[in-house]
Enzyme design. Structure first.
Site, mmCIF file in Angstrom:
data_model
loop_
_atom_site.group_PDB
_atom_site.id
_atom_site.type_symbol
_atom_site.label_atom_id
_atom_site.label_comp_id
_atom_site.label_asym_id
_atom_site.label_seq_id
_atom_site.Cartn_x
_atom_site.Cartn_y
_atom_site.Cartn_z
ATOM 1 N N HIS A 144 -3.273 -4.766 13.941
ATOM 2 C CA HIS A 144 -2.092 -5.525 14.327
ATOM 3 C C HIS A 144 -2.038 -5.799 15.826
ATOM 4 C CE1 HIS A 144 0.151 -3.953 10.511
ATOM 5 N NE2 HIS A 144 -0.805 -4.814 10.226
ATOM 6 N N PHE A 385 -3.014 1.794 8.233
ATOM 7 C CA PHE A 385 -3.732 1.844 9.507
ATOM 8 C C PHE A 385 -3.449 0.662 10.434
ATOM 9 C CE2 PHE A 385 -6.616 3.265 5.970
ATOM 10 C CZ PHE A 385 -6.224 4.588 6.009
ATOM 11 N N CYS A 386 -2.230 0.163 10.407
ATOM 12 C CA CYS A 386 -1.855 -1.001 11.226
ATOM 13 C C CYS A 386 -2.841 -2.157 11.029
ATOM 14 C CB CYS A 386 -1.764 -0.632 12.710
ATOM 15 S SG CYS A 386 -0.430 0.520 13.094
ATOM 16 N N ALA A 387 -3.277 -2.313 9.776
ATOM 17 C CA ALA A 387 -4.192 -3.403 9.415
ATOM 18 C C ALA A 387 -3.846 -3.851 7.998
ATOM 19 C CB ALA A 387 -5.639 -2.937 9.514
#
Length: 471
Positions: A144, A385-387
């Site tokens: 992100h 995982f901020c993805a």
């Protein structure tokens, strides 16, 4: 839930019966830290969460302690210690730039972290000839931090390109898109924070530069694991974080070509970024001061520079070889467990760094991670995982489990994880678990908190310790 059997005990203690022969590469702070388990024993913490935040190198901690007595204001102080700190800060900038192979005319900006660096860069991308925002091209597999700063949504300045099924097809797709319109910048990860994979940077740079676009690399997961050079790769900008590079003291860096940094909008408005201020106009400094308003993080810069020096001093290939042993050991171990699947972005990617994400069929990632921590003293990461777009692409929209290694990881930690997962699927957890405020927790958890000032408020409810975010 099944009770612990003798066979189960044998499985989870395999690391104590046959200790690993693969030692850490460098000494890190906290390597011997003991954590309590639900059975009333303690265990040396197996930190397999380097991709989130790496521990400090012992050399970094020693360097910070050395500099702390000298701490004072920088750049505008006439005092002796102010002069010393100014010299230390600027020397650290040079070390950080040298670590990533900066060209003679590149500039290094000290930031807070990779996210801060990429937000800074997003604010200085020049406008197109018609005055519209400069166009940025990113892949949908990015963290992100390398998606959100570029501007998403209906009025976005960024084009988000779906990754293809192979590296070769993704590069072709990238080239095709760059031929459709003028792009100012292509922003890519140097290594995925989910799988450790990456597109070959030489090819990305060649394709982008041929189309007249610059290249920025999110190197948060690259520079702690592999050597990188701006001059050698012809990448235009690189961003990375101290807290992932064994220097968790609040500093990161953006290093790259000076022209955009000299003329772009200052990242922060404030003292130190200006040459002169009047009520009717402001004259801004050139980079790096232009983007470093306020009192800079001297200790963070010194810490990051020390980490850069230590990593750069390793023998050629030592870091990659260390991680390759650990990653291969982990992937092979996971592959031997029925129900566990290692996720990959591309079948034709090569040389991934030490980040491995996997799923356990039919089991919530949060429960598995809680079990590993509570019953085996293993720290992994679960979630998305901020993805988020990448996890959806990989067929794990609800999340997965990530194990990541680094210079302080020994083979024992990897073996312990494989044995613990085998035990989990063979006999189940010993403790009972429930979801509280979105987090898996041990029911009636009796583990004591470590004796550290500031943790007293958490004693009343363990649920607070798991945090509010779903990632």
């Amino acid at each position: 839930m099944k009770s612990l059997t003798t066979e189960h005990q044998d499985l989870v203690r395999v690391d104590e019966v046959a200790a690993s022969g693969h030692p850490p590469l460098l000494a890190v702070v906290g390597a011997a830290t003991q954590v309590p388990l639900v059975d009333g024993t303690t265990r040396t913490y197996a930190n397999l969460d380097y991709a989130a935040s790496a521990p400090a190198l012992e050399a970094v901690a020693a360097r910070v302690n050395e500099v702390l007595p000298l701490y004072a204001s920088v750049h505008r102080g006439a005092g002796y210690l102010s002069q010393v700190c100014t010299a230390l800060y600027e020397a650290s900038r040079q070390t950080i730039a040298r670590f990533v192979g900066a060209r003679e005319d590149d500039v290094a900006i000290i930031t807070r972290n990779t996210t801060d660096s990429l937000n800074l860069l997003a604010g200085i991308v020049p406008a197109a000839a018609d005055g519209s925002p400069g166009q940025v091209l990113v892949l949908d597999g990015e963290h992100h931090a390398n998606l959100l700063p570029w501007g998403l949504g209906a009025d976005r300045a960024a084009t988000v390109l779906p990754i293809a099924e192979t590296v070769a097809a993704t590069l072709d797709r990238l080239a095709d898109e760059l031929g459709t319109r003028p792009y100012a910048l292509v922003a890519v990860s140097g290594a995925s924070n989910v799988t450790g994979e990456a597109l070959p940077l030489d090819d990305v740079v060649r394709i982008a530069h041929a189309a007249g676009a610059r290249v920025a690399v999110d190197a948060a997961q690259l520079v702690p694991h592999r050597p990188f050079s701006l001059a050698g790769s012809d990448v235009d900008y690189v961003a990375f974080s101290g807290h992932k590079t064994y220097a968790p003291f609040g500093a990161g860096a953006l290093v790259g070509r000076r022209d955009w940094l000299d003329t772009g909008a200052p990242h922060l408005a404030g003292g130190g970024a200006v040459r002169d201020v009047r009520v009717d106009r402001t004259l801004w400094q050139l980079a790096p001061a232009r983007h470093e308003a306020g009192s800079p993080n001297v200790l963070g810069a010194v810490a990051l520079a020390e980490a850069c020096d230590v990593l750069a001093a390793l023998p050629d290939g030592a870091l990659a070889a260390h991680e390759d042993v650990l990653r291969t050991r982990l992937v092979d171990g996971l592959a031997g467990i029925d129900g566990v699947e290692v996720v990959r972005i591309w079948p034709d990617s090569v040389d991934p760094v030490g980040v491995v994400t996997f799923t356990v069929a039919g089991h919530d990632p949060g429960l598995v991670a809680a079990y590993l921590a509570a019953e085996h003293g293993i720290g992994v990461r679960d979630g998305r995982f901020c993805a988020h777009p990448l996890l959806a692409h990989l067929g794990a929209p609800a999340g997965a489990i990530r194990a990541s290694v680094g210079v302080g990881t020994a083979g024992e930690a990897v073996d312990r994880l494989v044995a613990a997962l085998t035990a989990y699927l063979h006999a189940g957890p010993r403790a009972r678990y429930e979801v509280v405020d979105g987090c898996w927790t041990v029911v009636d958890d009796t583990r004591p908190l470590l004796v550290v000032h500031g943790l007293e408020a958490l004693a009343a409810t363990a649920a607070q310790a798991c945090g509010p975010t779903p990632d």
